[in-house]
Design an enzyme around this catalytic site. Sequence first.
Site, PDB file in Angstrom:
ATOM      1  CG  MET A  86      -1.924  -1.140   1.223  1.00  0.00           C
ATOM      2  SD  MET A  86      -2.969  -1.154   2.691  1.00  0.00           S
ATOM      3  CE  MET A  86      -3.953   0.329   2.429  1.00  0.00           C
ATOM      4  CG  HIS A  87       0.537   3.351   2.480  1.00  0.00           C
ATOM      5  ND1 HIS A  87      -0.765   3.735   2.684  1.00  0.00           N
ATOM      6  CD2 HIS A  87       0.825   2.450   3.451  1.00  0.00           C
ATOM      7  CE1 HIS A  87      -1.249   3.109   3.744  1.00  0.00           C
ATOM      8  NE2 HIS A  87      -0.305   2.317   4.223  1.00  0.00           N
ATOM      9  CG  ASP A 246      -0.052  -5.106   1.674  1.00  0.00           C
ATOM     10  OD1 ASP A 246      -0.749  -4.214   2.214  1.00  0.00           O
ATOM     11  OD2 ASP A 246       1.193  -5.105   1.724  1.00  0.00           O
TER      12      ASP A 246
END
Length: 514
Positions: A86-87, A246
């Site tokens: 992520m991110h 995830d």
Amino acid sequence: MSGSAKNVFLGIDIGTSGTKTIAIDAAGQVLAGASATYPCEHPRPLWSEQDPQHWWDAVVETVRGVVKKAKLKKQEVRGIGLSGQMHGSVFLDKSGKVLRPALLWNDQRTAAECDEITERAGGRKKLIKLVANPALTGFQAPKILWLRNHEPRNFAKLAHVLLPKDDVRRRLTGELVTEVSDASGTLLLDVVKRQWSKPLLDKLELDPALLPSVVESEDVTGKLTPEVAELLGLSTDCVVVGGAGDCAAGAIGNGIVRKGLVNTSLGTSGVVFAYSDQPEFDPAGRLHTFCHAVRGKWHQMGVTLAAAGSFGWFADALCQTDKELAKKAKQDIYEKLVAEAAEHAPGAEGLFFLPYLAGERTPHADPNARGAFVGLTLSHDRGAMVRAVLEGVTYSLRDCLDLMRELGVPVNEIRTTGGGAKSPFWRQLQADILGARVHAMQADEGPGYGVALLAATGCGEYQSITEACDATVRTASETKPSAKAKKAHDARVGVYRDLYGQLKPAFDRIATLT
């Protein structure tokens, strides 16, 4: 459920150290899996970058590998689900060219941009009201501002910003789309309304056109392009669903689709994840409130930045010779190190490890935090150090779980996944330190399994992802806490927590030196 057993669904998980693809049938049975690894670059201390081309090359390799291993006919693969770290921020120009290496979730360069976002939003409380979370260095929004502040030439060319898995989607389908669970970690999503926050985008002076469209996790987002279908050995009728970040994907794979179920994950990072029917907030912003990959549902999550990553660091930095010898002898260096740790009693003879090797998120939100061994004596050997590392990481999970308990989140059952969950010793540590029964999963395939189920749901095999999980997800074993070990760890966890506060001034001074 409807359809034929010949219907196959792929789950692709684009991780930090590698990509894994699995194939499942309509009943949720795993038919085949394949993995590929790639490097992560750290051009400066606490910086973390990756070339998105590595992800794509790994996706092609692993999908082709799974198709070959399972002897799949191209028309049998009906859908693909995408999961990913992520991110991260993939910066694209108007032609789709990647402008620079992607900034990852564990990159800590954006402390000043987090302050800028908080100030522009009108303060921390107002920011949390807008997007349910405070500004943290790992999130995507500060990375976009960093590009604007530090690489203005690249920012001037910027046309689109995508999360890692969604850049893979772009290459698969040509579509610029994300979904609610991963979008929650950008700091730009109105988590309650499940749409981009125009008020915050306006305050940050960011064009909404930079962002992809956002859908629910099981929604179909496109089909494979003819070129990609040929490259992968699949059909152009194969659809790609939204998928999930995830953490949410791993939770789906563990059946975390009802209140009272909690998921712990011991991958590169550590995650404690709790299902929620409504958006529930930590007023202090220590826990994340994100959209779940279950349609119209949410979750609370605590994240630590170096979980199994701490163990991997120890093996790489301090056990290189042993790794080489173990490889020649076809042994697993991690199993060897865990066996050494198991020779020591709980508490590692007074040795503590702070797992803040990449800064920390929950509960400290401190990019300056550093890893540390505290309490070393001449009596400590490598096994004691390994035990301290594994205990320290698990104490960090307890930090997250205790915050949830304080906020009234029910914890009826813990289900664990990730590389660390495969170790009986580490599962026992979780049970003892978290003070709960810990369940290992029958199909511990991680996020890839969760998004494969999302693909099956999006293709109509199941009416909902909850139905899909009820039909396919099973626990394999239960680990109960030892009363004696639990008592020992309960006494130690307070010391562990005090150490951060005592060392924080030194961490901040060290940061100014580096």
